[in-house]
Write a protein that holds these residues in place. Structure first.
Motif, mmCIF file in Angstrom:
data_model
loop_
_atom_site.group_PDB
_atom_site.id
_atom_site.type_symbol
_atom_site.label_atom_id
_atom_site.label_comp_id
_atom_site.label_asym_id
_atom_site.label_seq_id
_atom_site.Cartn_x
_atom_site.Cartn_y
_atom_site.Cartn_z
ATOM 1 N N ALA A 42 16.750 11.701 5.988
ATOM 2 C CA ALA A 42 17.380 10.403 5.526
ATOM 3 C C ALA A 42 16.289 9.216 5.637
ATOM 4 N N LEU A 43 15.512 9.364 6.694
ATOM 5 C CA LEU A 43 14.456 8.026 7.053
ATOM 6 C C LEU A 43 13.404 8.237 5.611
ATOM 7 N N VAL A 44 13.147 9.477 5.308
ATOM 8 C CA VAL A 44 12.055 9.846 4.289
ATOM 9 C C VAL A 44 12.625 9.055 3.143
ATOM 10 N N VAL A 45 14.019 9.148 2.851
ATOM 11 C CA VAL A 45 14.336 8.651 1.448
ATOM 12 C C VAL A 45 14.575 7.192 1.683
ATOM 13 N N GLU A 46 14.833 6.741 2.834
ATOM 14 C CA GLU A 46 15.021 5.066 3.048
ATOM 15 C C GLU A 46 13.548 4.697 2.907
ATOM 16 N N GLN A 47 12.347 5.279 3.261
ATOM 17 C CA GLN A 47 11.214 4.701 3.305
ATOM 18 C C GLN A 47 10.713 4.900 1.816
ATOM 19 N N TYR A 48 11.193 5.742 0.978
ATOM 20 C CA TYR A 48 10.756 5.648 -0.450
ATOM 21 C C TYR A 48 11.540 4.421 -0.976
ATOM 22 N N GLU A 49 12.849 4.182 -0.653
ATOM 23 C CA GLU A 49 13.551 3.242 -1.325
ATOM 24 C C GLU A 49 12.843 1.875 -0.933
ATOM 25 N N GLN A 50 12.380 1.728 0.394
ATOM 26 C CA GLN A 50 11.988 0.310 0.737
ATOM 27 C C GLN A 50 10.739 0.292 -0.041
ATOM 28 N N CYS A 51 9.838 1.300 -0.195
ATOM 29 C CA CYS A 51 8.552 1.278 -1.201
ATOM 30 C C CYS A 51 8.871 0.791 -2.598
ATOM 31 N N ARG A 52 9.868 1.429 -3.091
ATOM 32 C CA ARG A 52 10.425 1.109 -4.427
ATOM 33 C C ARG A 52 10.880 -0.255 -4.626
ATOM 34 N N ASP A 106 0.771 -1.033 0.080
ATOM 35 C CA ASP A 106 0.024 0.058 0.028
ATOM 36 C C ASP A 106 1.021 1.326 -0.059
ATOM 37 N N GLU A 107 0.891 2.042 -1.034
ATOM 38 C CA GLU A 107 1.910 3.012 -1.249
ATOM 39 C C GLU A 107 1.420 4.289 -0.276
ATOM 40 N N ALA A 108 0.109 4.339 0.035
ATOM 41 C CA ALA A 108 -0.508 5.202 1.024
ATOM 42 C C ALA A 108 0.248 5.077 2.442
ATOM 43 N N ALA A 109 0.502 3.735 2.806
ATOM 44 C CA ALA A 109 1.391 3.539 4.139
ATOM 45 C C ALA A 109 2.576 4.047 3.992
ATOM 46 N N HIS A 110 3.322 3.958 2.869
ATOM 47 C CA HIS A 110 4.537 4.234 2.819
ATOM 48 C C HIS A 110 4.843 5.851 2.604
ATOM 49 N N GLN A 111 3.559 6.683 2.062
ATOM 50 C CA GLN A 111 3.533 8.103 2.045
ATOM 51 C C GLN A 111 3.375 8.369 3.401
ATOM 52 N N ALA A 112 2.655 7.810 4.229
ATOM 53 C CA ALA A 112 2.219 8.309 5.400
ATOM 54 C C ALA A 112 3.366 8.286 6.274
ATOM 55 N N LEU A 113 4.291 7.249 6.179
ATOM 56 C CA LEU A 113 5.578 7.124 6.794
ATOM 57 C C LEU A 113 6.617 8.406 6.405
ATOM 58 N N MET A 114 6.582 8.556 5.323
ATOM 59 C CA MET A 114 7.524 9.717 4.560
ATOM 60 C C MET A 114 7.094 10.783 5.272
ATOM 61 N N ARG A 115 5.589 11.228 5.524
ATOM 62 C CA ARG A 115 5.411 12.624 5.812
ATOM 63 C C ARG A 115 5.580 12.689 7.287
ATOM 64 N N LEU A 116 5.812 11.477 8.071
ATOM 65 C CA LEU A 116 5.819 11.498 9.574
ATOM 66 C C LEU A 116 7.437 11.779 9.753
ATOM 67 N N TYR A 117 8.189 11.159 9.056
ATOM 68 C CA TYR A 117 9.698 11.177 9.064
ATOM 69 C C TYR A 117 10.088 12.633 8.782
ATOM 70 N N HIS A 118 9.499 13.155 7.622
ATOM 71 C CA HIS A 118 9.879 14.657 7.557
ATOM 72 C C HIS A 118 9.246 15.550 8.660
ATOM 73 N N ALA A 119 8.241 15.188 9.314
ATOM 74 C CA ALA A 119 7.795 16.033 10.476
ATOM 75 C C ALA A 119 8.739 16.141 11.380
ATOM 76 N N VAL A 120 9.320 14.946 11.953
ATOM 77 C CA VAL A 120 10.027 14.882 13.039
ATOM 78 C C VAL A 120 11.526 15.145 12.560
ATOM 79 N N GLY A 121 11.687 15.697 11.179
ATOM 80 C CA GLY A 121 13.066 16.150 11.013
ATOM 81 C C GLY A 121 14.061 15.149 10.764
ATOM 82 N N GLN A 122 13.590 14.132 9.963
ATOM 83 C CA GLN A 122 14.478 12.738 9.634
ATOM 84 C C GLN A 122 14.505 12.612 8.106
#
Length: 282
Positions: free
Chosen positions: A207-217, A189-205
């Motif tokens: 690198a985790l945003v990029v890592e989550q995208y790569e996991q999704c890919r 579910d890409e929506a779940a990956h997107q949610a985590l990317m947004r949350l990692y962005h919100a907490v100033g991470q």
């Protein structure tokens, strides 16, 4: 107090411990009666459900034996005799305060939580904690399947709503926890990956945003042979503008005859893009 778990592995607990049921058919019969708690079930229905492959006389004998074994197991495990009511043509497990079935508690808390103010999270958190696994996950019976799918979808709705509400309250760590559970249940579910990317962005991470995208890919490539959708790529570019866009720039692959299994929108009629917005996490 008798506690019955229909979510996850089917178990019955009394103050003396777990009730041991002797055979697979007795387990199925007991699970069905607890699922239909309070309703008188016709013996003919139970015979057809459990022994539809044999003649009626033999099936009736098998049911009598199964009910005898169930009664004996209940007695040995400390289950009150009143909890199994047997008549000539019908059988039931009655309603009552002395018996708690987790499925009923789960649904009660789900609907209470979904209908409350958007800032209310406690009932939904309680519901999520009750969901130990899929409905009767250790039992193999056709009648389980529709209920298993329905409750699994309800569980996903709980997780998605908790992520949304906790993020809106600024409780990002809790939101990450439930988003991770959402992703574990539905990793495509890409929506779940997107949610985590947004949350990692919100907490100033970032690198985790990029890592989550790569996991999704990688997950989509491995399981479906496709790349992340345009919305996910745009989200990466928005949240991590300095990230390496080599993988993100790849065109989305089209794979004939292969659907995107398990991809769900956050709610009926709502797109993944509208489920979370950056302003909700700032």
């Amino acid at each position: 107090m008798i506690r019955v778990h229909l979510l996850g592995r089917f178990t019955i607990f009394t103050p003396a411990g777990e009730v041991v049921l002797p055979t697979a058919k007795v387990r199925l019969l007991s699970a069905y009666l607890f699922w239909q708690q309070g309703r008188w079930m016709r013996r003919a229905l139970l015979r057809d459900m459990l022994w539809g492959e044999v003649d009626e006389e033999r099936a009736a004998g098998n049911l009598r034996t199964a009910l005898y074994l169930l009664r004996r197991a209940f007695d040995a495990g400390g289950v009150p005799e009143r909890l199994l009511q047997i008549r000539r043509d019908t059988v039931r497990v009655p309603d009552g305060p002395g018996c708690r079935v987790d499925v009923r508690e789960f649904e009660k808390k789900v609907w209470a939580g979904l209908h409350k103010d958007v800032r209310e999270v406690e009932p939904l958190m309680a519901a999520a904690s009750l969901y130990r696994g899929d409905f009767l996950e250790d039992l193999d019976a056709e009648w389980c399947l529709p209920e298993r799918r329905r409750l699994a979808d309800l569980h996903l709705a709980v997780l998605r709503t908790l992520v949304d509400r906790l993020a809106a309250l600024g409780l990002y760590e809790g939101a990450v926890s439930y988003a991770s559970r959402w992703l574990a249940v539905d990793p495509l579910d890409e929506a779940a990956h997107q949610a985590l990317m947004r949350l990692y962005h919100a907490v100033g991470q970032p690198a985790l945003v990029v890592e989550q995208y790569e996991q999704c890919r990688q997950m989509l490539e491995k399981e479906l042979g496709i790349s992340p959708g345009d919305a996910t790529v745009r989200l990466l570019q928005e949240l991590a503008p300095t990230a390496d866009k080599g993988a993100a720039a790849c065109p989305r692959k089209k794979v004939p005859g292969r659907g995107r299994r398990g991809l769900r929108s956050p709610s009926a009629g709502q797109s993944p893009d509208s489920f979370f917005t950056v302003k909700n996490f700032s």
